[in-house]
Write an enzyme that holds these catalytic residues in place. Structure first.
Site, PDB file in Angstrom:
ATOM      1  N   SER A 125       0.843  -1.200   0.000  1.00 20.94           N
ATOM      2  CA  SER A 125       0.000   0.000   0.000  1.00 20.94           C
ATOM      3  C   SER A 125       0.874   1.245   0.000  1.00 20.94           C
ATOM      4  CB  SER A 125      -0.847  -0.035   1.277  1.00 20.94           C
ATOM      5  OG  SER A 125      -1.364   1.238   1.563  1.00 20.94           O
ATOM      6  N   TYR A 150      -2.531  -1.079  10.892  1.00 20.19           N
ATOM      7  CA  TYR A 150      -2.733  -1.614   9.538  1.00 20.19           C
ATOM      8  C   TYR A 150      -1.534  -1.247   8.656  1.00 20.19           C
ATOM      9  CZ  TYR A 150      -3.908  -1.352   4.644  1.00 20.19           C
ATOM     10  OH  TYR A 150      -3.830  -1.449   3.272  1.00 20.19           O
ATOM     11  N   LYS A 154       1.641  -3.597   6.610  1.00 21.16           N
ATOM     12  CA  LYS A 154       2.115  -3.536   5.214  1.00 21.16           C
ATOM     13  C   LYS A 154       3.610  -3.204   5.191  1.00 21.16           C
ATOM     14  CE  LYS A 154      -1.717  -4.620   3.363  1.00 21.16           C
ATOM     15  NZ  LYS A 154      -1.850  -5.955   2.783  1.00 21.16           N
TER      16      LYS A 154
HETATM   17  N1  UFG Z   1     -12.960  10.917   3.276  1.00 18.95           N
HETATM   18  C1  UFG Z   1     -13.973  11.808   3.628  1.00 18.95           C
HETATM   19  N2  UFG Z   1     -15.119  11.295   4.140  1.00 18.95           N
HETATM   20  C2  UFG Z   1     -15.341   9.956   4.289  1.00 18.95           C
HETATM   21  C3  UFG Z   1     -14.301   9.052   3.906  1.00 18.95           C
HETATM   22  C4  UFG Z   1     -13.127   9.580   3.412  1.00 18.95           C
HETATM   23  O1  UFG Z   1     -13.802  13.036   3.516  1.00 18.95           O
HETATM   24  O2  UFG Z   1     -16.415   9.572   4.773  1.00 18.95           O
HETATM   25  C5  UFG Z   1     -11.712  11.459   2.703  1.00 18.95           C
HETATM   26  C6  UFG Z   1     -10.472  11.146   3.539  1.00 18.95           C
HETATM   27  O3  UFG Z   1     -10.304  12.101   4.550  1.00 18.95           O
HETATM   28  C7  UFG Z   1      -9.392  11.167   2.456  1.00 18.95           C
HETATM   29  C8  UFG Z   1     -10.107  10.661   1.203  1.00 18.95           C
HETATM   30  O4  UFG Z   1     -11.499  10.835   1.462  1.00 18.95           O
HETATM   31  O5  UFG Z   1      -8.981  12.486   2.205  1.00 18.95           O
HETATM   32  C9  UFG Z   1      -9.845   9.179   0.930  1.00 18.95           C
HETATM   33  O6  UFG Z   1     -10.147   8.436   2.095  1.00 18.95           O
HETATM   34  P1  UFG Z   1     -10.270   6.836   2.069  1.00 18.95           P
HETATM   35  O7  UFG Z   1     -10.668   6.414   3.448  1.00 18.95           O
HETATM   36  O8  UFG Z   1     -11.155   6.428   0.938  1.00 18.95           O
HETATM   37  O9  UFG Z   1      -8.821   6.373   1.694  1.00 18.95           O
HETATM   38  P2  UFG Z   1      -7.439   6.642   2.465  1.00 18.95           P
HETATM   39  O10 UFG Z   1      -6.608   7.444   1.531  1.00 18.95           O
HETATM   40  O11 UFG Z   1      -7.614   7.156   3.818  1.00 18.95           O
HETATM   41  O12 UFG Z   1      -6.950   5.161   2.680  1.00 18.95           O
HETATM   42  C10 UFG Z   1      -6.376   4.466   1.657  1.00 18.95           C
HETATM   43  C11 UFG Z   1      -6.634   2.968   1.844  1.00 18.95           C
HETATM   44  C12 UFG Z   1      -5.866   2.442   3.008  1.00 18.95           C
HETATM   45  C13 UFG Z   1      -4.419   2.901   2.964  1.00 18.95           C
HETATM   46  C14 UFG Z   1      -4.320   4.389   2.832  1.00 18.95           C
HETATM   47  C15 UFG Z   1      -2.898   4.840   2.701  1.00 18.95           C
HETATM   48  O13 UFG Z   1      -8.020   2.728   2.030  1.00 18.95           O
HETATM   49  O14 UFG Z   1      -5.919   1.045   2.948  1.00 18.95           O
HETATM   50  O15 UFG Z   1      -5.014   4.770   1.667  1.00 18.95           O
HETATM   51  O16 UFG Z   1      -2.796   6.216   2.597  1.00 18.95           O
HETATM   52  F1  UFG Z   1      -3.748   2.561   4.097  1.00 18.95           F
END
Ligand code: UFG
Length: 337
Positions: A125, A150, A154
């Protein structure tokens, strides 16, 4: 026909990869106890592949059961997906994450060594880059300590593999560092099955549009980005799946190699909301809330190495991924009625 053992092959990225493998003439053996999937996904894979795979409901932490599978089949390569993947949940239950993700990995690696498997593909990841100094990261960008258990699983997974290679592990390993996989198979037969309230952005958006959630909360609009919301590199899950097929044919000059699996383009949360509204022609209610703990401001992949060396690049757009995720959500809402 080459036999590929796919741990977590009924999961989100795993199921799409199994379909790509069959498309390219491989025979996948899915090892998945369905704890984070459902028979509905296996049914979808069956319809898409015309039964060209096998499924074994085995917990990879059960070493005896796992080794007995390796003993039974002649396995050419292993693609290892099976792991827990929720950042928030891992902070609440670190032991569960370390136990499952690390013991599972160690068992699979030991089986590869014992049964002379030649190739191993690891689901890594972009979390291994932490909050990067420069927004676009190369595979050579120094890794940083992750923000969650998590992320550590990784990070440590890659470290374990690297340490094994120092002692001449007799098989090639490819670490695919996924950025933000989204979307679903365009058929609407397989897609993501979030358990409970979705943590990830697009499933939350599609569930809100489907009326399952009241509104989306955008976590923070005070980031130093053009519209104040976080930026990520969203990549269609079918493109991610195809990267695994490429990894199997990649000749692998180095015994261990990592590739960024993204598009190279960042999209903000607000842009995702607007794109969804225009693709689905639906108004999406949202509010701004505080930043989410552990979130970084911005990251996107440099994909030069993946293009030049792995011969892979994302072919689908973010809009197509949103369309397919919305199609999948609508199919599911229909089947729940
Ligand atoms: N977000 C919102 N509202 C929500 C969900 C997400 O504003 O309800 C925003 C988050 O703050 C972020 C973006 O949308 O800015 C993406 O969020 P995600 O949760 O979809 O994805 P992440 O980037 O947080 O997480 C992903 C993978 C993980 C990994 C991570 C590494 O899901 O497995 O990237 O950066 F670890």
């Amino acid at each position: 026909m080459k036999t590929i053992l796919v741990t977590g092959g009924a999961g989100y990225i795993g199921s799409h990869t199994v379909v790509s493998l069959v498309d390219q003439g491989y025979y996948p053996l899915i090892v998945d106890d369905l704890r984070n999937s459902s028979p509905e996904i296996l049914e979808g894979i069956t319809r898409l592949t015309n039964h060209s795979f096998s499924h074994f409901s085995v917990d990879i932490c059960d070493k005896k059961a796992l080794f007995s599978l390796f003993n039974q089949f002649s396995i050419d390569a292993v693609i290892h997906f099976a792991a827990y993947k929720s950042v928030g949940e891992s902070c609440a239950a670190p032991l569960r994450y370390y136990q499952n993700n690390l013991i599972g990995l160690l068992n699979v690696l030991e089986a590869c060594e014992r049964f002379s498997v030649r190739k191993f593909v690891f689901s890594s990841s972009c979390t291994v880059y932490g909050e990067p100094e420069h927004k676009q990261v190369y595979e050579t960008t120094p890794k940083r300590l992750p923000e969650s258990p998590y992320g550590y699983t990784k990070w440590m997974g890659e470290q374990i593999i690297e340490d094994l290679h120092r002692n001449t592990l007799p098989f090639e390993t490819i670490c695919l560092r996924y950025f933000n996989p989204i979307g679903a198979h365009p058929s609407g037969l397989i897609g993501e099955l979030p358990v409970g309230i979705p943590n990830n952005l697009l499933p939350y958006i599609t569930q809100t549009a489907a009326g399952i959630r009241d509104q989306l909360t955008i976590f923070g609009n005070d980031y130093p980005t053009p519209d104040g919301t976080g930026i990520r590199d969203y990549v269609h899950v079918c493109d991610v799946a195809e990267a695994h097929v490429k990894a199997l044919t990649y000749p692998g000059a180095a015994p261990l190699e990592a590739f960024n699996i993204g598009t190279g383009k960042g999209t903000s949360v607000l842009e995702m909301v607007h794109l969804f509204q225009s693709v689905a022609s639906i108004h999406l209610p949202f509010v701004y809330g505080p930043r989410r703990d552990g979130d970084i401001t911005e990251i996107s992949a440099n994909v030069d190495h993946s293009k030049a060396v792995l011969g892979w690049e994302a072919k689908r757009t973010v809009a197509e991924a949103i369309r397919d995720a919305w199609h999948w959500e609508q199919q599911r809402s229909k089947s729940d009625d």
